[in-house]
Every structure is written in C-alpha cells, then in structure tokens.
Enzyme design. Structure first.
Site, PDB file in Angstrom:
ATOM      1  N   GLU A  22     -39.033  11.961  21.781  1.00 15.78           N
ATOM      2  CA  GLU A  22     -40.020  11.075  22.396  1.00 15.78           C
ATOM      3  C   GLU A  22     -40.299  11.446  23.844  1.00 15.78           C
ATOM      4  OE1 GLU A  22     -41.206   7.763  20.962  1.00 15.78           O
ATOM      5  OE2 GLU A  22     -40.644   8.568  19.010  1.00 15.78           O
TER       6      GLU A  22
ATOM      7  N   HIS B 165     -37.175   2.933  24.505  1.00 14.22           N
ATOM      8  CA  HIS B 165     -36.926   4.189  25.219  1.00 14.22           C
ATOM      9  C   HIS B 165     -35.937   3.927  26.355  1.00 14.22           C
ATOM     10  CE1 HIS B 165     -41.151   5.568  23.838  1.00 14.22           C
ATOM     11  NE2 HIS B 165     -40.242   6.189  23.111  1.00 14.22           N
TER      12      HIS B 165
ATOM     13  N   CYS C  19     -44.219   4.542  32.233  1.00 13.39           N
ATOM     14  CA  CYS C  19     -44.748   5.025  30.950  1.00 13.39           C
ATOM     15  C   CYS C  19     -46.012   5.839  31.143  1.00 13.39           C
ATOM     16  CB  CYS C  19     -45.061   3.848  30.019  1.00 13.39           C
ATOM     17  SG  CYS C  19     -43.602   3.039  29.331  1.00 13.39           S
TER      18      CYS C  19
END
Length: 447
Positions: free
Chosen positions: A174, A249, A368
């Site tokens: 990711e 995450h 992000c």
C-alpha cells in the site's frame, strides 16, 4: 550531497465522490453515498499545497487518474463504447460503477514507496508503485501510477523505477502510507522503517475485524529492490488491534520527520521494544513523541487523523505540524498538540491547521494527500526540467482557475450514470496535461 524533501501532492480528481468502498476505513463508511463537492475538495487540496509553498517547502503536483475506468468495466463483461458500459453498469452493478469512478488516486501516500539516493547502494532514487490489491477500486491504479511516475522522474541517471509487485495478498503493498524514514538530515543516510500488518507466517498475530493491507513479504521485496544499505532497514508490525480500530494504514497513527517519530502508543504492540530497536539502528538521537491512550483515546486519534498530520522541517530548521482542523475541534487532540509545542525538549514549535474536510470525509488527511520524495539538487532540477509539476504562484493560479472552470459542486451516486460527467472529466484532464506539460498520459488521449 545537498538534498531536501519535496512534497508531491495528489490533485483531487473531477469525479471525487463518497462511494463507501474502503473496508476498514471508518470515515469512508460513515459518509458512504452522501453528497460530495469535487470543486471544494480540489480547492482545499490546492490550498494546502499553496500553504506549504508559502512556508518555503518545495511542493510538487501529481495529476489525478482518468475516471471512470471504462476499460475495467469492459473487462468485467460490459460491452460497447464508454457511455454504453457506464449505462449498463449503473443498471446492473452500481457498486462496480462507483469503484470505477473512484478518485482515490488523490491519496498519493499510497502511490508508491520511494527511497532517496542517500539510502541506496547505487545512489539512485528508487520508486516502486504500490500494487494495492486489498481494495478493488484501488487495484485499478498501479499501471497509471507507474506511467505518471516514470514520466515525471524520467532521467535514468538519477531514478530507478520498479514495476509494482506481483498482484495478490502475499505481496500486498500500500505504498508510503506504511513506510517511514528517520535521519539526522534529509541529505544523510537514513533508517527506512517498513510497517506491515500481515505476513505469511500463520502464527503471526492478525486483526479480527478488518483486513491487514500491508504484507511483510512486500516490505522485504521492496527493500531488496531498492538496494537499501546494510543495516538501514527495519521491519515492524502494526498492531492488529489498531487495524481493527480503523487504522488501516500505519500513517493513521504514526508520522516521522528527520529524527522525530510522533505516534500513538496503540500503533505498535510492545511500543517500548520498538523504540529500543529504532534507537539501536540509528547513530544519532531519536526523539520519540508518544501519545498515551489516557491523553488521546485511539478513537479520537482516528476520527481526527491527528497522526496523519504532516510533520515538516521548514527551510530555517523549524519543525511544524500541519494538522487537519478536526484536531482543533477535538479537546483531546488539541490539548495533546499544545502539549507538544510547549515541550521545549522536542523541535516542534507550532501547529498549523488546514481545512481538508472533503478528503477527511472519505478517510484521508493531510499526509494521505502527499508522497514524500527526498531529492538532491540535480535530481530536483531534472524533475523541474522535464515537466511543470513543481508548484509556483503562476501554476497555482492556473490550477485554481482550471478547477473552478471544470469541477462540479456536487456529486451524488446517481450522477455517476450521467454521460456528461465522463466528458467533463476527460475535458478537464486533457487541459491539465497541457498545464503541467506532461504530454499525453491518459489512454483517451492516445486514442
């Protein structure tokens, strides 16, 4: 070697909508199928970039991907031209249509893992696009991500590109959202910390409620591909309980910058052992700023995205936290941040709050939206020479006008069946590639 960090932010795409697609992302689930405002979302993201530029940070721009992904719908059995497959999917599989319209590439912390030349045996900057197999709507992204990164970071003498890892959960990757770097200075060799949530070891602890997205095997493969210097990599497991709480995450509960690691104690099991391992791997002092559950409950940390703030060194050496305004509105988060600033034993001197509510409602905070890339002077000049993705005042003004001209104020799920939305999106992206001097990067442009 003179090197510095460049923040490459993802521009929010014209189809920004709340599809509720991300399993384990609490904010995305809570706001699923509500009204989004793509214009406001893009302007908020651009305003954050401009704020960092005004602070003296080198700021880059990464373009959104082409959506809807009509070719993917054809692969899934819908036939005909683009408008036809959209109409069919809207009637027969609206969830698939939402996935193929997702603007999730805006969160470029998931775009790739990047290792600076100071950390690698060949002194090149290494880039590996994330394969993102855990969520269908994100698994569409890697080919376009790879093409965009290769276009921007194109000079072979400086940059080494790798293909995304093989698809599948064994090598689930990711990107930089599960990667941290500690160093005494951005130009110096650092410690690269790879945080994983799952591994092939069946005896390893696992979350019970939500899937763990990053695998140990992916982390190890990237470290090998990037030729990280001996002794300069560390693999740490994310707490399964933190994942089940909504920290899908690592960057939801931890952020690093230079020799500072700011994190919630729930991010890692046995956090005291983690601190010892990190300190032992560094030949310079590490400042650990740890939030206890008693100071800020993990639910508040996740709801406010406090640890998804950007921790930034300004050109004069001052370190600041760029936090979402949700932290200012939350007593525990605001109190914790004020405590950090008042503590003179750490280098953080102030907090700046930024409004990213449109992104936050879909589960993405300040960190992000950006991919951190440490570049030496020659590497940075090569990027600036090959395209126009480095923000300055004229580029900001053009992008602002482009957004105001092309983006809708509102998108609801039924609007995804509107054929005009596809045309509007492609018109906007076609104009954007000219503004950014990127040439033809989208499939519809090739056609």
């Amino acid at each position: 070697m003179n090197a510095f960090e460049v923040n490459f932010d993802g521009l929010v795409g014209p189809t920004h909508n709340y599809g509720g697609l991300a399993v384990g992302n609490v904010a995305a689930a809570e706001n699923a199928l509500t009204s989004s405002n793509p214009r406001e979302a893009a302007l908020q993201g651009l305003a954050k970039m401009k704020r960092l530029f005004d602070l003296g940070i080198r700021q880059g721009v990464l373009p959104p991907q082409n959506r809807p992904a009509a070719d993917m719908l054809r692969k899934l059995g819908f036939a005909g031209d683009d408008l036809s497959v959209i109409s069919q999917a809207a009637a027969a599989a609206p969830i698939l249509l939402r996935a193929c319209y997702s603007a999730s590439s805006m969160w470029v912390a998931n775009a790739a893992t990047v290792s600076p030349g100071a950390d690698t045996d060949d002194a090149k900057v290494h880039l590996t696009p994330a394969n993102l197999p855990s969520q269908f709507h994100r698994s569409i992204e890697p080919p376009a991500t790879s093409a965009i990164l290769r276009k921007i970071f194109s000079e072979e003498r400086y940059f080494q590109h790798h293909d995304p890892l093989p698809a599948g959960l064994y090598f689930a990757d990711e990107g930089a959202a599960n990667h941290m770097r500690l160093c005494s200075d951005h130009a110096d060799t650092g410690l690269e910390i790879f945080v994983f949530g799952r591994s092939a070891d069946q005896a390893a602890p696992k979350p019970l409620k939500f899937p763990a997205r990053q695998s140990l095997e992916a982390c190890e493969a990237i470290a090998r591909l990037h030729k990280i210097k001996a002794g300069k990599k560390l693999f740490i497991q994310q707490s399964p309980a933190a994942i089940d709480a909504g920290a899908f995450h690592n960057d939801v509960l931890a952020v690093s910058n230079c020799n500072v690691l700011l994190y919630h104690e729930a991010a890692f099991d046995d956090w005291w052992e983690i601190e010892e391992k990190i300190a032992a791997a560094c030949d310079y002092p590490i400042q650990f700023i740890r939030a206890a559950e008693s100071e800020i409950p993990i639910a508040d940390a996740i709801n406010t995205y406090l640890f998804n703030s950007q921790l930034i060194s300004l050109p004069g050496g001052e370190m600041i936290v760029l936090a979402p305004v949700e932290c200012e509105d939350c007593d525990s988060a605001r109190t914790f941040l004020e405590r950090i600033v008042q503590d003179t034993t750490n280098p953080i001197t102030r907090i700046e709050y930024v409004n990213l509510r449109q992104s936050m409602k879909n589960g993405g905070g300040p960190a992000c939206l950006r991919l951190r890339v440490v570049l030496a002077k020659g590497e940075f000049e090569a990027v600036a020479r090959m395209s126009r993705v480095i923000l300055d005042q004229p580029l900001h003004d053009e992008l602002k006008a482009w957004i105001e001209k092309n983006y809708r104020e509102c998108i609801l799920p039924p609007d995804l069946a509107d054929p005009l939305l596809l045309r509007e999106s492609r018109t906007a992206l076609d104009e954007l590639t000219t503004i950014l001097s990127l040439g033809s990067i989208y499939d519809f442009q090739e056609a």
